[in-house]
Design an enzyme around this catalytic site. Structure first.
Site, PDB file in Angstrom:
ATOM      1  N   LYS A   1    -163.183  -3.424  58.644  1.00  0.00           N
ATOM      2  CA  LYS A   1    -162.715  -2.998  57.316  1.00  0.00           C
ATOM      3  C   LYS A   1    -162.353  -1.515  57.362  1.00  0.00           C
ATOM      4  O   LYS A   1    -161.893  -1.032  58.397  1.00  0.00           O
ATOM      5  CB  LYS A   1    -163.756  -3.356  56.246  1.00  0.00           C
ATOM      6  CG  LYS A   1    -164.139  -4.842  56.347  1.00  0.00           C
ATOM      7  CD  LYS A   1    -164.927  -5.357  55.189  1.00  0.00           C
ATOM      8  CE  LYS A   1    -165.243  -6.839  55.417  1.00  0.00           C
ATOM      9  NZ  LYS A   1    -165.931  -7.451  54.303  1.00  0.00           N
TER      10      LYS A   1
ATOM     11  N   GLU B   1    -164.042 -18.722  54.285  1.00  0.00           N
ATOM     12  CA  GLU B   1    -164.816 -17.546  53.886  1.00  0.00           C
ATOM     13  C   GLU B   1    -164.888 -17.474  52.359  1.00  0.00           C
ATOM     14  O   GLU B   1    -164.017 -16.882  51.711  1.00  0.00           O
ATOM     15  CB  GLU B   1    -164.184 -16.274  54.464  1.00  0.00           C
ATOM     16  CG  GLU B   1    -164.997 -15.050  54.146  1.00  0.00           C
ATOM     17  CD  GLU B   1    -164.566 -13.827  54.939  1.00  0.00           C
ATOM     18  OE1 GLU B   1    -165.270 -13.485  55.898  1.00  0.00           O
ATOM     19  OE2 GLU B   1    -163.529 -13.237  54.621  1.00  0.00           O
TER      20      GLU B   1
ATOM     21  N   HIS C   1    -157.163 -11.987  53.614  1.00  0.00           N
ATOM     22  CA  HIS C   1    -158.587 -11.752  53.335  1.00  0.00           C
ATOM     23  C   HIS C   1    -158.780 -11.593  51.823  1.00  0.00           C
ATOM     24  O   HIS C   1    -157.949 -10.974  51.152  1.00  0.00           O
ATOM     25  CB  HIS C   1    -159.057 -10.497  54.085  1.00  0.00           C
ATOM     26  CG  HIS C   1    -160.533 -10.344  54.093  1.00  0.00           C
ATOM     27  ND1 HIS C   1    -161.240  -9.934  52.980  1.00  0.00           N
ATOM     28  CD2 HIS C   1    -161.450 -10.566  55.070  1.00  0.00           C
ATOM     29  CE1 HIS C   1    -162.529  -9.911  53.277  1.00  0.00           C
ATOM     30  NE2 HIS C   1    -162.687 -10.290  54.538  1.00  0.00           N
TER      31      HIS C   1
ATOM     32  N   SER D   1    -171.417 -12.830  55.663  1.00  0.00           N
ATOM     33  CA  SER D   1    -172.821 -12.459  55.923  1.00  0.00           C
ATOM     34  C   SER D   1    -173.373 -12.970  57.247  1.00  0.00           C
ATOM     35  O   SER D   1    -174.590 -13.197  57.360  1.00  0.00           O
ATOM     36  CB  SER D   1    -173.721 -12.924  54.772  1.00  0.00           C
ATOM     37  OG  SER D   1    -173.347 -12.299  53.564  1.00  0.00           O
TER      38      SER D   1
ATOM     39  N   GLY E   1    -168.180  -9.097  59.287  1.00  0.00           N
ATOM     40  CA  GLY E   1    -167.886  -7.797  58.684  1.00  0.00           C
ATOM     41  C   GLY E   1    -168.989  -6.796  58.954  1.00  0.00           C
ATOM     42  O   GLY E   1    -169.020  -6.132  59.988  1.00  0.00           O
TER      43      GLY E   1
HETATM   44  P1  PGA Z   1    -169.498  -9.708  55.915  1.00  0.00           P
HETATM   45  O1  PGA Z   1    -167.899  -9.661  55.812  1.00  0.00           O
HETATM   46  O2  PGA Z   1    -169.825 -10.198  57.294  1.00  0.00           O
HETATM   47  O3  PGA Z   1    -169.939  -8.290  55.690  1.00  0.00           O
HETATM   48  O4  PGA Z   1    -169.974 -10.639  54.867  1.00  0.00           O
HETATM   49  C1  PGA Z   1    -167.114 -10.679  56.347  1.00  0.00           C
HETATM   50  C2  PGA Z   1    -165.683 -10.461  55.985  1.00  0.00           C
HETATM   51  O5  PGA Z   1    -165.407 -10.009  54.861  1.00  0.00           O
HETATM   52  O6  PGA Z   1    -164.783 -10.710  56.779  1.00  0.00           O
END
Ligand code: PGA
Length: 232
Positions: free
Chosen positions: A11, A154, A94, A195, A216
């Site tokens: 990100k 997701e 996304h 997560s 993420g």
């Molecule tokens: P996260 O993000 O692993 O922090 O939940 C995943 C993503 O948004 O691709």
């Protein structure tokens, strides 16, 4: 057996020095059956490509977004010809881009189509089966080229957003992946995102319809990310 893919989505994080330090601390066991894909921000792509080569790491690069136009007078957009030299994959659609950059279904399918034309594998994020059906109805290439697309289930509510982990139930994820397979009608690659961390990675990666994950928050720490990669 389908290849297992682990995608790190940094990100909007890391300075270039932090990115270099991350690569130096990475400790992954690689194999023919596993691909580790790192998606840093655009500004890091070329320097990281050099550093990955210098360190001899088995990591391929992807972007977190893809342009809507191949090239031309589109101020602020990335040139596809330059991207092609450095990325093999691109995260597209996304939910954070849909939320904060107002990306629509039409924008998403346009980007998928342009990535495919340029031999870049789209990592197409799906919040729901309804969203997939909308993409399928807008762009026939998504069904026709589905074997060249990596689909990610997701659900936005499972994304940590850098805060508390709130993963979906692995059995539920496996059922959703089956719905995706049925909608597409072909044996495509499906990842789970939301997560994923070193403690729960195995519960997702062991599901029969899931071929890896989009990570993420836990991709920001090289040790956690290495543990997740080594679980797969
Ligand atoms: P996260 O993000 O692993 O922090 O939940 C995943 C993503 O948004 O691709």
């Amino acid at each position: 057996m389908a290849k297992t893919l682990i995608v790190g989505n940094w990100k909007q994080n890391k300075t270039i020095d932090e990115a270099y330090a991350w690569l130096s601390a990475l400790s992954i066991q690689t194999s023919e059956e596993k691909e580790v894909i790192l998606c840093p921000s655009f500004i890091h792509l070329f320097p990281l490509q050099e550093r990955i080569r210098a360190l001899g790491l088995k990591v391929v690069l992807g972007s977190q977004n893809f342009p809507s136009f191949p090239k031309g007078s589109y101020t602020g957009e990335e040139p596809v010809e330059a991207l092609r030299e450095v990325i093999s994959y691109s995260i597209i659609g996304h939910s954070e881009r849909r939320k904060y950059a107002n990306e629509t279904d039409n924008d998403v399918v346009k980007k998928v189509s342009l990535a495919l034309q340029n031999d870049i594998t789209p990592i197409l994020c799906l919040s729901s089966i309804e969203q997939l059906n909308s993409y399928l109805s807008l762009e026939r290439k998504i069904a026709e080229s589905s074997e060249k697309i990596v689909f990610v289930y997701e659900p936005p509510g499972a994304i940590s957003g850098g805060g508390e982990f709130r993963p979906e139930n692995p059995e539920e994820v496996n059922r959703k992946a089956l719905d995706i397979l049925e909608s597409i009608g072909k044996n495509v690659t499906i990842l789970y995102g939301g997560s994923i961390n070193p403690d729960n990675a195995k519960s997702f990666f062991s599901m029969p319809n899931i071929s890896g994950g989009l990570v993420g928050q836990s991709s920001l720490d090289p040790i956690s990310f290495s543990q997740i990669c080594n679980t797969a």
